[in-house]
Design a protein around this motif. Sequence first.
Motif, PDB file in Angstrom:
ATOM      1  N   ARG A   2      11.482  -6.569  -2.530  1.00 17.46           N
ATOM      2  CA  ARG A   2      11.224  -5.834  -3.373  1.00 17.46           C
ATOM      3  C   ARG A   2      12.400  -6.044  -4.893  1.00 17.46           C
ATOM      4  NH1 ARG A   2       7.702  -1.883  -2.488  1.00 17.46           N
ATOM      5  NH2 ARG A   2       7.365  -1.804  -0.119  1.00 17.46           N
ATOM      6  N   LEU A   5      11.366  -8.666  -7.634  1.00 11.64           N
ATOM      7  CA  LEU A   5      10.386  -8.067  -8.807  1.00 11.64           C
ATOM      8  C   LEU A   5      10.437  -8.442 -10.363  1.00 11.64           C
ATOM      9  CD1 LEU A   5       8.969  -5.091  -6.493  1.00 11.64           C
ATOM     10  CD2 LEU A   5       8.289  -7.855  -6.006  1.00 11.64           C
ATOM     11  N   GLU A   9       5.696  -5.081 -11.530  1.00 11.84           N
ATOM     12  CA  GLU A   9       5.456  -6.067 -10.796  1.00 11.84           C
ATOM     13  C   GLU A   9       5.387  -5.052  -9.381  1.00 11.84           C
ATOM     14  OE1 GLU A   9       5.205  -9.906  -7.947  1.00 11.84           O
ATOM     15  OE2 GLU A   9       6.968  -9.834  -9.783  1.00 11.84           O
ATOM     16  N   GLN A  10       4.587  -5.259  -8.795  1.00  7.73           N
ATOM     17  CA  GLN A  10       4.620  -4.086  -7.472  1.00  7.73           C
ATOM     18  C   GLN A  10       3.835  -4.549  -5.742  1.00  7.73           C
ATOM     19  OE1 GLN A  10       1.257  -0.833  -8.336  1.00  7.73           O
ATOM     20  NE2 GLN A  10       3.132  -0.172  -9.309  1.00  7.73           N
ATOM     21  N   VAL A  11       4.810  -4.221  -5.305  1.00  6.93           N
ATOM     22  CA  VAL A  11       3.700  -5.174  -3.499  1.00  6.93           C
ATOM     23  C   VAL A  11       3.339  -4.520  -3.250  1.00  6.93           C
ATOM     24  CG1 VAL A  11       4.869  -5.704  -1.143  1.00  6.93           C
ATOM     25  CG2 VAL A  11       6.282  -5.468  -2.757  1.00  6.93           C
ATOM     26  N   THR A  14       2.508  -6.578   3.007  1.00  8.76           N
ATOM     27  CA  THR A  14       3.372  -7.454   3.840  1.00  8.76           C
ATOM     28  C   THR A  14       3.737  -7.758   4.851  1.00  8.76           C
ATOM     29  OG1 THR A  14       5.783  -7.600   2.255  1.00  8.76           O
ATOM     30  CG2 THR A  14       5.814  -7.906   3.962  1.00  8.76           C
ATOM     31  N   THR A  92       3.860 -12.173   1.560  1.00  5.80           N
ATOM     32  CA  THR A  92       3.947 -10.615   0.754  1.00  5.80           C
ATOM     33  C   THR A  92       3.004 -11.327  -0.542  1.00  5.80           C
ATOM     34  OG1 THR A  92       6.533 -10.590   1.233  1.00  5.80           O
ATOM     35  CG2 THR A  92       5.576  -9.917  -0.791  1.00  5.80           C
ATOM     36  N   THR A  94       2.158  -9.384  -4.044  1.00  5.69           N
ATOM     37  CA  THR A  94       1.811  -8.134  -4.907  1.00  5.69           C
ATOM     38  C   THR A  94       0.864  -9.000  -5.901  1.00  5.69           C
ATOM     39  OG1 THR A  94       3.359  -9.951  -7.163  1.00  5.69           O
ATOM     40  CG2 THR A  94       4.069  -9.239  -4.594  1.00  5.69           C
ATOM     41  N   SER A  95       1.407  -7.739  -7.153  1.00  2.00           N
ATOM     42  CA  SER A  95       0.592  -7.620  -7.901  1.00  2.00           C
ATOM     43  C   SER A  95       0.212  -8.534  -9.184  1.00  2.00           C
ATOM     44  CB  SER A  95       0.529  -6.467  -9.188  1.00  2.00           C
ATOM     45  OG  SER A  95       2.292  -6.651  -9.842  1.00  2.00           O
ATOM     46  N   GLN A 111       5.511 -19.694  -3.886  1.00  2.00           N
ATOM     47  CA  GLN A 111       4.678 -18.877  -4.617  1.00  2.00           C
ATOM     48  C   GLN A 111       4.069 -19.576  -4.937  1.00  2.00           C
ATOM     49  OE1 GLN A 111       7.669 -16.683  -6.216  1.00  2.00           O
ATOM     50  NE2 GLN A 111       9.280 -16.575  -5.071  1.00  2.00           N
TER      51      GLN A 111
END
Length: 198
Positions: A2, A5, A9-11, A14, A92, A94-95, A111
């Motif tokens: 977090r 980020l 951006e949101q998680v 996970t 993880t 994320t958005s 990534q």
Amino acid sequence: MRRSLVPGEQVIVTTRPQPRKLAGAAAAFVLAPALAAFASAWIIRGGAARVVPALGRQWTSWLVACCVLAAAAVWLGYCLPRLLRWQGTRYTLTSQRMVARYGVLNRRDQQVNLVSVRNLTVHESLLQRLVRSGNISLETGHQGVVTFPDVPEVARFRDFILDAIGELPDDTEARPGATYYPAGAFPEDMREGGRDDR
């Protein structure tokens, strides 16, 4: 995660890889001390001296210590590294990207920006289907294919990825590395056929 980020951006989720990879380590964790205890009892009752007469009573404590050290070696050399490898692996979503982090002491990150994903493939072996895990492969234009092995609840995770891709903004202005030209402002030098010098 977090803390790294980007703004907006949101998680989403996970997780760690499917723990089925720890089955061998769990079996060794239980069997190693059991076998060491059985061997130690056999040695103390004189079994080793009957098989090899040169191993008298003076060797009993050394042989028992070897059994204990063998069990500890299995724990430290086989079970613990696999547990740490599993513990140190994290997926993880994320958005905006899919991130895989590997390692506890030495860390490696992988990534994939969701905006660059061209194709998503899920592969499940028979054993993976039994525990509802699978390998997710994300095909991108410039990175090739990036595979995330043994993702648990692979069908739900795939749906999360597809939902995140579907919620990405459609305009090119929000895409990193893309150049946005308002209507009618496209440079003449870049039009098909090049500049018209007439």
